[in-house]
Design a protein around this motif. Structure first.
Motif, PDB file in Angstrom:
ATOM      1  N   PHE A 175      46.627  27.930  41.987  1.00  0.00           N
ATOM      2  CA  PHE A 175      45.407  28.615  41.569  1.00  0.00           C
ATOM      3  C   PHE A 175      45.759  30.047  41.171  1.00  0.00           C
ATOM      4  N   VAL A 176      45.185  30.509  40.056  1.00  0.00           N
ATOM      5  CA  VAL A 176      45.425  31.878  39.580  1.00  0.00           C
ATOM      6  C   VAL A 176      44.110  32.645  39.616  1.00  0.00           C
ATOM      7  N   GLN A 177      44.102  33.782  40.291  1.00  0.00           N
ATOM      8  CA  GLN A 177      42.930  34.650  40.351  1.00  0.00           C
ATOM      9  C   GLN A 177      43.327  36.050  39.876  1.00  0.00           C
ATOM     10  N   PRO A 178      43.004  36.402  38.627  1.00  0.00           N
ATOM     11  CA  PRO A 178      43.309  37.759  38.170  1.00  0.00           C
ATOM     12  C   PRO A 178      42.535  38.795  38.991  1.00  0.00           C
ATOM     13  N   VAL A 179      43.180  39.909  39.318  1.00  0.00           N
ATOM     14  CA  VAL A 179      42.540  40.996  40.056  1.00  0.00           C
ATOM     15  C   VAL A 179      42.739  42.277  39.276  1.00  0.00           C
ATOM     16  N   ASP A 180      41.656  42.965  38.980  1.00  0.00           N
ATOM     17  CA  ASP A 180      41.741  44.244  38.268  1.00  0.00           C
ATOM     18  C   ASP A 180      42.648  45.200  39.027  1.00  0.00           C
ATOM     19  N   VAL A 181      43.451  45.950  38.302  1.00  0.00           N
ATOM     20  CA  VAL A 181      44.437  46.839  38.923  1.00  0.00           C
ATOM     21  C   VAL A 181      43.778  47.879  39.825  1.00  0.00           C
ATOM     22  N   GLN A 182      42.504  48.184  39.613  1.00  0.00           N
ATOM     23  CA  GLN A 182      41.821  49.178  40.426  1.00  0.00           C
ATOM     24  C   GLN A 182      41.058  48.551  41.599  1.00  0.00           C
ATOM     25  N   TRP A 183      41.150  47.241  41.752  1.00  0.00           N
ATOM     26  CA  TRP A 183      40.457  46.557  42.838  1.00  0.00           C
ATOM     27  C   TRP A 183      41.408  46.294  44.003  1.00  0.00           C
ATOM     28  N   GLN A 184      40.826  46.102  45.190  1.00  0.00           N
ATOM     29  CA  GLN A 184      41.562  45.626  46.359  1.00  0.00           C
ATOM     30  C   GLN A 184      41.408  44.103  46.424  1.00  0.00           C
ATOM     31  N   GLY A 185      42.466  43.415  46.819  1.00  0.00           N
ATOM     32  CA  GLY A 185      42.402  41.970  46.956  1.00  0.00           C
ATOM     33  C   GLY A 185      42.865  41.526  48.331  1.00  0.00           C
ATOM     34  N   ILE A 186      42.216  40.496  48.872  1.00  0.00           N
ATOM     35  CA  ILE A 186      42.585  39.930  50.171  1.00  0.00           C
ATOM     36  C   ILE A 186      42.698  38.416  50.027  1.00  0.00           C
ATOM     37  N   VAL A 187      43.795  37.849  50.510  1.00  0.00           N
ATOM     38  CA  VAL A 187      43.935  36.398  50.618  1.00  0.00           C
ATOM     39  C   VAL A 187      44.071  36.086  52.105  1.00  0.00           C
ATOM     40  N   TYR A 188      43.134  35.314  52.638  1.00  0.00           N
ATOM     41  CA  TYR A 188      43.174  34.953  54.055  1.00  0.00           C
ATOM     42  C   TYR A 188      43.410  33.450  54.173  1.00  0.00           C
ATOM     43  N   VAL A 189      44.459  33.075  54.892  1.00  0.00           N
ATOM     44  CA  VAL A 189      44.810  31.664  55.051  1.00  0.00           C
ATOM     45  C   VAL A 189      44.135  31.127  56.311  1.00  0.00           C
TER      46      VAL A 189
END
Length: 203
Positions: A175-189
């Motif tokens: 799965f690919v989820q683009p994230v804007d360079v100015q955003w914070q991203g979290i992946v929780y397993v």
């Protein structure tokens, strides 16, 4: 631009009435928050316990359920139950008193995510919204199931731009989820293990 990536284990902490939960943040000094995200808790309740009446202000919070059911009551007069696959959300604004208690003696589990309000909105009137799972948009492609809790197509709206999704990846899928360079991203397993940007994350 290469994104900064950090693997952080959740810590078990006590909360509410006899609840032990996995807290991703805030914990310790080096992991306080990831603006605009204020708190991330993964809870599991086995009958009894929960979160009796308590106050909040200045942020929004989403409780997304994997299983079971949760009964929300607040001083605005809201009294509602949400079930597994659904979400309830409140805007605390200038102040809200609420409780969240399991609606059955079975297993209830989910995620609560707190999202900061912009300074200009911290004194706004409080509000509440909830949607069951069948109201949240869900897509399937290449074996991957994606449910949008907040974001394009979701009936749940926030005052801060956020995309919040539950992603179910069977073994061998991508799965690919683009994230804007100015955003914070979290992946929780929640279960299993995945590879993110070349880094293996194991639950």
């Amino acid at each position: 631009m290469t994104a900064h990536f950090q693997i952080c284990p959740a810590l078990t902490v006590p909360e509410g009435d006899g609840v032990e939960m996995k807290r991703l943040f805030p914990v310790l000094r080096q992991r306080m928050n990831y603006d605009p995200f204020v708190l991330f808790d993964h809870f599991a309740l086995e009958g009894g316990g929960g979160f009796p009446s308590h106050p909040h202000r200045g942020f929004e919070a989403i409780t997304y359920l994997f299983s079971g059911s949760m009964h929300h009551q607040d001083n605005l007069g809201n009294d509602a139950v949400v079930h597994g696959g659904g979400a309830q959300c409140f805007t605390a604004g200038h102040g809200l008193i609420h409780s969240e208690m399991p609606d059955s003696n079975g297993h209830t589990s989910g995620i609560q995510l707190w999202i900061n309000l912009p300074k200009r909105l911290k004194t706004m009137p409080p509000a509440y919204q909830q949607r069951e799972g069948d109201a949240l948009p869900e897509t399937q492609e290449g074996g991957v199931t994606v449910r949008t809790i907040v974001g394009p197509g979701s009936p749940i709206t926030l005052h801060t731009p956020v995309v919040y999704r539950e992603i179910r990846l069977p073994a061998g899928t991508r799965f690919v989820q683009p994230v804007d360079v100015q955003w914070q991203g979290i992946v929780y397993v929640v279960n299993g293990d995945i590879e993110v940007n070349g880094n293996t994350v194991v639950m």
